[in-house]
Design an enzyme around this catalytic site. Structure first.
Site, PDB file in Angstrom:
ATOM      1  CG  ASP A  21      -1.952   1.081   1.168  1.00 34.15           C
ATOM      2  OD1 ASP A  21      -3.053   0.792   0.658  1.00 34.15           O
ATOM      3  OD2 ASP A  21      -1.689   2.207   1.635  1.00 34.15           O
ATOM      4  CB  ILE A  22       1.042   4.179  -2.275  1.00 32.83           C
ATOM      5  CG1 ILE A  22       1.455   3.355  -3.505  1.00 32.83           C
ATOM      6  CG2 ILE A  22       1.749   5.533  -2.287  1.00 32.83           C
ATOM      7  CD1 ILE A  22       1.068   3.991  -4.824  1.00 32.83           C
ATOM      8  CD  GLU A  25      -4.494   4.336  -1.192  1.00 31.84           C
ATOM      9  OE1 GLU A  25      -4.599   4.779  -0.032  1.00 31.84           O
ATOM     10  OE2 GLU A  25      -5.418   4.436  -2.041  1.00 31.84           O
TER      11      GLU A  25
END
Length: 318
Positions: free
Chosen positions: A193-194, A236
């Site tokens: 996950d960004i 994301e």
């Protein structure tokens, strides 16, 4: 087999008419025990496709597996193994089961056509073959098959980043889960996950956020192996499926991905944008019921990485 068919076929080659070509060059396998018919059909089609031939059923099955053609023209009446048996065997082989088959026959009986269509054939061509009919029917099947492949690709692909969407990732994941179970091979999953992605959208706009997602996918893809599967699960959040990888090798790869994302820079009109990623790593266990069990553990470890400061990898036993 219909003594006048050969003469008519030879004469008709000279009268072949042009039709629109398929969108892309395809591969066709022609199967017939008569050399003359193989030659004539090749003449009809060799300017619209890459044509290969086989003279009997056994050769046909082997050639189909090796070539994976886009279309098979299959004679019904052949010694040893007729076209129906060839069709049945091809439909039983997973990698050839979806190849479209057009049966070729010199019989006028509708029973042959009904039987062939019931077995999965997409069309029938009767001898003696008209060049224009052969070309139009072959072209239509190739176009339809190409459209089908494009639709399947769209259904399996995330439209923004071009990687696998959640549905496709889960399908591949369950297949790899069952394969790992069967052959007792390791299997690992990375959940990624960004970090603080909302700030990218807020500060630079959603267009830049989209470009950041694309850059992340390119960075992930360049570091993953050919046998690994990447998917965008939503927003994301991404996941990578690592067949035949235990927890140690999966963690090494996860650290490599984390470092690669941290080093990547996205140049925009508003300035350079960089970001980090948090990763959770989970390995298949004996008591897992399906791929969701492995994915769920990786997801919990991902959130642990977020809670422990972000830009880090978390795995079982850390």
């Amino acid at each position: 087999k219909h003594s006048n068919s050969k003469w008519k076929l030879k004469q008709s080659v000279l009268r072949t008419v042009a039709v629109n070509k398929p969108v892309a060059q395809e591969t066709i396998l022609i199967v017939d025990d008569e050399k003359t018919i193989r030659t004539v059909l090749s003449c009809f089609l060799n300017d619209i496709a890459n044509v290969h031939t086989a003279s009997d059923g056994k050769m046909a099955v082997a050639a189909a597996v090796e070539l994976m053609p886009n279309l098979i023209l299959l004679d019904i009446s052949m010694p040893d193994m007729d076209g129906y048996e060839v069709c049945r065997r091809l439909k039983e082989i997973p990698q050839t089961s979806q190849i479209p088959i057009i049966f070729i026959t010199g019989n006028d009986s509708s029973d042959d056509e009904e039987r062939g269509l019931a077995m999965g054939a997409v069309d029938f061509i009767k001898k003696p073959c008209s060049p224009s009919v052969v070309r139009f029917r072959v072209t239509n099947v190739l176009r339809l098959h190409q459209i089908q492949r494009e639709l399947e690709h769209l259904a399996a692909t995330d439209p923004l980043t071009g990687t696998n969407n959640r549905r496709q990732f889960m399908m591949v994941g369950q297949t790899e889960f069952l394969r790992s179970r069967r052959y007792k091979n390791p299997l690992s999953i990375l959940m990624m996950d960004i970090d603080d992605f909302k700030s990218i959208n807020d500060n630079y706009g959603h267009g830049t956020g989209d470009e950041a997602l694309k850059m992340a996918v390119n960075t992930f893809t360049s570091a993953l192996r050919a046998e690994d599967t990447l998917g965008r699960l939503g927003g994301e959040e991404f996941a990578a499926l690592l067949p035949e990888s235990g927890i140690e090798s999966a963690c090494v790869l996860a650290e490599r991905l984390r470092a690669a994302i941290g080093a990547a820079v996205l140049d925009t009109s508003e300035g350079s944008v960089s970001f980090t990623v948090s990763i959770g790593v989970s390995e298949l266990k004996d008591d897992d019921d399906d791929i969701l069990s492995v994915l769920g553990r990786a997801d919990k470890l991902l959130y642990a990485a977020k809670e422990n400061g972000r830009d880090r990898v978390e795995y079982t036993g850390r």
